[in-house]
Design an enzyme around this catalytic site. Structure first.
Site, PDB file in Angstrom:
ATOM      1  N   GLN A 146      59.006  26.629  93.787  1.00 20.57           N
ATOM      2  CA  GLN A 146      58.029  27.598  93.272  1.00 20.57           C
ATOM      3  C   GLN A 146      58.534  28.200  91.967  1.00 20.57           C
ATOM      4  OE1 GLN A 146      56.834  30.758  95.993  1.00 20.57           O
ATOM      5  NE2 GLN A 146      55.314  31.514  94.541  1.00 20.57           N
ATOM      6  N   VAL A 206      55.976  29.960  89.759  1.00 22.81           N
ATOM      7  CA  VAL A 206      55.093  31.083  89.452  1.00 22.81           C
ATOM      8  C   VAL A 206      54.908  31.888  90.730  1.00 22.81           C
ATOM      9  CG1 VAL A 206      52.814  31.773  88.653  1.00 22.81           C
ATOM     10  CG2 VAL A 206      53.937  29.775  87.622  1.00 22.81           C
ATOM     11  N   HIS A 258      49.659  30.375  95.190  1.00 20.13           N
ATOM     12  CA  HIS A 258      48.636  29.408  94.775  1.00 20.13           C
ATOM     13  C   HIS A 258      48.785  28.136  95.595  1.00 20.13           C
ATOM     14  CE1 HIS A 258      52.270  28.875  92.344  1.00 20.13           C
ATOM     15  NE2 HIS A 258      51.982  27.575  92.325  1.00 20.13           N
ATOM     16  N   HIS A 265      48.290  24.002  95.313  1.00 18.11           N
ATOM     17  CA  HIS A 265      48.085  22.840  94.449  1.00 18.11           C
ATOM     18  C   HIS A 265      47.128  21.875  95.146  1.00 18.11           C
ATOM     19  CE1 HIS A 265      51.832  23.459  91.895  1.00 18.11           C
ATOM     20  NE2 HIS A 265      52.131  24.209  92.943  1.00 18.11           N
TER      21      HIS A 265
HETATM   22  P1  AMP Z   1      54.790  26.269  91.422  1.00 16.53           P
HETATM   23  O1  AMP Z   1      55.977  25.474  90.945  1.00 16.53           O
HETATM   24  O2  AMP Z   1      54.338  25.906  92.799  1.00 16.53           O
HETATM   25  O3  AMP Z   1      55.001  27.739  91.225  1.00 16.53           O
HETATM   26  O4  AMP Z   1      53.586  25.815  90.484  1.00 16.53           O
HETATM   27  C1  AMP Z   1      53.304  26.433  89.266  1.00 16.53           C
HETATM   28  C2  AMP Z   1      52.382  25.513  88.515  1.00 16.53           C
HETATM   29  O5  AMP Z   1      51.731  26.266  87.509  1.00 16.53           O
HETATM   30  C3  AMP Z   1      53.094  24.346  87.806  1.00 16.53           C
HETATM   31  O6  AMP Z   1      52.569  23.104  88.260  1.00 16.53           O
HETATM   32  C4  AMP Z   1      52.778  24.585  86.319  1.00 16.53           C
HETATM   33  O7  AMP Z   1      52.572  23.390  85.589  1.00 16.53           O
HETATM   34  C5  AMP Z   1      51.527  25.450  86.397  1.00 16.53           C
HETATM   35  N1  AMP Z   1      51.290  26.328  85.256  1.00 16.53           N
HETATM   36  C6  AMP Z   1      52.170  27.176  84.652  1.00 16.53           C
HETATM   37  N2  AMP Z   1      51.572  27.841  83.640  1.00 16.53           N
HETATM   38  C7  AMP Z   1      50.281  27.426  83.606  1.00 16.53           C
HETATM   39  C8  AMP Z   1      49.145  27.739  82.798  1.00 16.53           C
HETATM   40  N3  AMP Z   1      49.219  28.628  81.787  1.00 16.53           N
HETATM   41  N4  AMP Z   1      47.978  27.108  83.058  1.00 16.53           N
HETATM   42  C9  AMP Z   1      47.892  26.197  84.063  1.00 16.53           C
HETATM   43  N5  AMP Z   1      48.907  25.873  84.866  1.00 16.53           N
HETATM   44  C10 AMP Z   1      50.095  26.459  84.647  1.00 16.53           C
END
Ligand code: AMP
Length: 114
Positions: free
Chosen positions: A94, A96, A100, A102
């Site tokens: 993770q 962000v 969320h 995916h």
């Molecule tokens: P996670 O690693 O599960 O936290 O997933 C975060 C996801 O957010 C990753 O696949 C990133 O590529 C995606 N991400 C980060 N910034 C953005 C953005 N500004 N717009 C769309 N996706 C994003």
């Protein structure tokens, strides 16, 4: 005050994203760095850092609603076969810390997990 995260900025319209679904409680966007031919993110408008904290703070009903929104997003985007993935914690990948889901799809044949 902690700085607003990237998904909150998208929800608030402060940075752009390609929206593929929205209702009162969720938005779904295209992942900016896709790891599958189709890679969407379903994001609750009420922020929580991680899925397990969302369960504690909001209860299982909201987790169910998140997955309902993911299925609605998949259907709205013509997907019938897809993966739903939630990374819970940095050790699981993770990046962000705004919960969320995916949605990953579009392979000719998906590789098995593991
Ligand atoms: P996670 O690693 O599960 O936290 O997933 C975060 C996801 O957010 C990753 O696949 C990133 O590529 C995606 N991400 C980060 N910034 C953005 C953005 N500004 N717009 C769309 N996706 C994003």
């Amino acid at each position: 005050m902690t700085e607003k995260g990237v998904f909150q900025k998208i929800i608030d319209g402060e940075i752009p994203a390609t929206k593929v679904y929205e209702d009162d409680d969720f938005i779904a966007i295209k992942d900016i760095a896709p790891k599958a031919p189709v890679h969407l993110l379903v994001i609750p408008k009420i922020p929580s850092p991680r899925l397990d904290e969302m369960l504690d703070a909001q209860g299982a009903g909201d987790i169910g609603a998140l997955f309902e929104a993911a299925i609605k997003t998949a259907r709205a985007n013509g997907l019938t076969d897809y993966r739903l993935v939630v990374n819970v914690g940095a050790g699981a990948g993770q990046e962000v810390f705004h919960t969320h889901v995916h949605i990953m799809a579009g392979w000719d044949e998906a590789a098995p997990l593991g």
